[in-house]
Design a protein around this motif. Sequence first.
Motif, PDB file in Angstrom:
ATOM      1  N   UNK A  51     132.940  -2.444 -64.727  1.00  0.00           N
ATOM      2  CA  UNK A  51     133.818  -2.629 -65.976  1.00  0.00           C
ATOM      3  C   UNK A  51     133.566  -4.149 -66.631  1.00  0.00           C
ATOM      4  N   UNK A  52     133.085  -4.929 -65.814  1.00  0.00           N
ATOM      5  CA  UNK A  52     132.875  -6.340 -66.475  1.00  0.00           C
ATOM      6  C   UNK A  52     131.699  -6.410 -67.315  1.00  0.00           C
ATOM      7  N   UNK A  53     130.555  -5.360 -66.971  1.00  0.00           N
ATOM      8  CA  UNK A  53     129.327  -4.982 -67.865  1.00  0.00           C
ATOM      9  C   UNK A  53     129.903  -4.466 -69.255  1.00  0.00           C
ATOM     10  N   UNK A  54     130.949  -3.407 -69.070  1.00  0.00           N
ATOM     11  CA  UNK A  54     131.228  -2.812 -70.414  1.00  0.00           C
ATOM     12  C   UNK A  54     131.982  -3.882 -71.307  1.00  0.00           C
ATOM     13  N   UNK A  55     132.836  -4.674 -70.577  1.00  0.00           N
ATOM     14  CA  UNK A  55     133.619  -5.819 -71.532  1.00  0.00           C
ATOM     15  C   UNK A  55     132.582  -6.881 -72.064  1.00  0.00           C
ATOM     16  N   UNK A  56     131.562  -7.075 -71.140  1.00  0.00           N
ATOM     17  CA  UNK A  56     130.493  -7.901 -72.057  1.00  0.00           C
ATOM     18  C   UNK A  56     129.914  -6.984 -73.334  1.00  0.00           C
ATOM     19  N   UNK A  57     129.692  -5.769 -72.953  1.00  0.00           N
ATOM     20  CA  UNK A  57     129.021  -5.123 -74.099  1.00  0.00           C
ATOM     21  C   UNK A  57     129.896  -4.894 -75.442  1.00  0.00           C
ATOM     22  N   UNK A  58     131.248  -5.157 -75.197  1.00  0.00           N
ATOM     23  CA  UNK A  58     131.979  -5.463 -76.272  1.00  0.00           C
ATOM     24  C   UNK A  58     131.929  -6.525 -76.997  1.00  0.00           C
ATOM     25  N   UNK A  59     131.224  -7.658 -76.449  1.00  0.00           N
ATOM     26  CA  UNK A  59     131.180  -8.877 -76.971  1.00  0.00           C
ATOM     27  C   UNK A  59     132.035  -9.930 -76.479  1.00  0.00           C
ATOM     28  N   UNK A  60     132.571  -9.501 -75.386  1.00  0.00           N
ATOM     29  CA  UNK A  60     133.285 -10.764 -74.686  1.00  0.00           C
ATOM     30  C   UNK A  60     132.526 -11.497 -73.797  1.00  0.00           C
ATOM     31  N   UNK A  61     133.253 -12.527 -73.448  1.00  0.00           N
ATOM     32  CA  UNK A  61     132.876 -13.516 -72.475  1.00  0.00           C
ATOM     33  C   UNK A  61     133.758 -13.074 -71.249  1.00  0.00           C
TER      34      UNK A  61
END
Length: 219
Positions: A51-61
């Motif tokens: 899930x962390x990789x998905x969040x990063x993929x949305x442009x989040x830190x």
Amino acid sequence: MESNFWLEQWNKGETGWHRDDVHPDLTAHWPTLGLPQHSRVLVPLCGASLDMAWLAGQGHEVIGVELSQSALEQFLARHRVRHIVMEENGFRTFLGGRYQLWCGDFFALPDEVFASADAVYDRASLIALPPDMRKRYAATLGDRLSPGTRILLITFTYDAAQMKGPPFSVPDDEVRALFHERFDVAELKTIDALAANDGLRQRGLTALTETTFILTRKP
């Protein structure tokens, strides 16, 4: 539920809670939070979650917090994240790409890390903790997050007589009791989750529901 329990689970590879896919409620409901890119998302007890990789993929830190260094190293290796390692505030911190991963005790995380978070994602934190620690966890978020910060929270409910946690059963009324003083609590969705959690069925569960909430820190 001492820290050694979790460290041993990772060291022995007994990580039945780890998913090999992104949680569907994350992808379905995250847009509800309306966060712009580069928002900072705190992920407590993050493990090696995809899930962390998905969040990063949305442009989040992404700010992950995890006791097990092995879990964080697995995540970084799997996603080929080039990083540096720093020692600060009693934590070993891995910095690279869109990730800031803190290895250590969630409750000892510096105040400024909580204050910097624009949102929190909790799929496996609250349900990983026994009752007394759940109270401490909710109080920590209530005391240290900034007003307006939103939490996407996913919980399980089941007959606790059928299985010893973790993951623990956290009924909807307990979620409200834990958070209502400092957060507005909105329930988004409740589903029958037994078929999607075969490992828990094998541990004796005959019924399992999963509920998704959005919590908003009150002024």
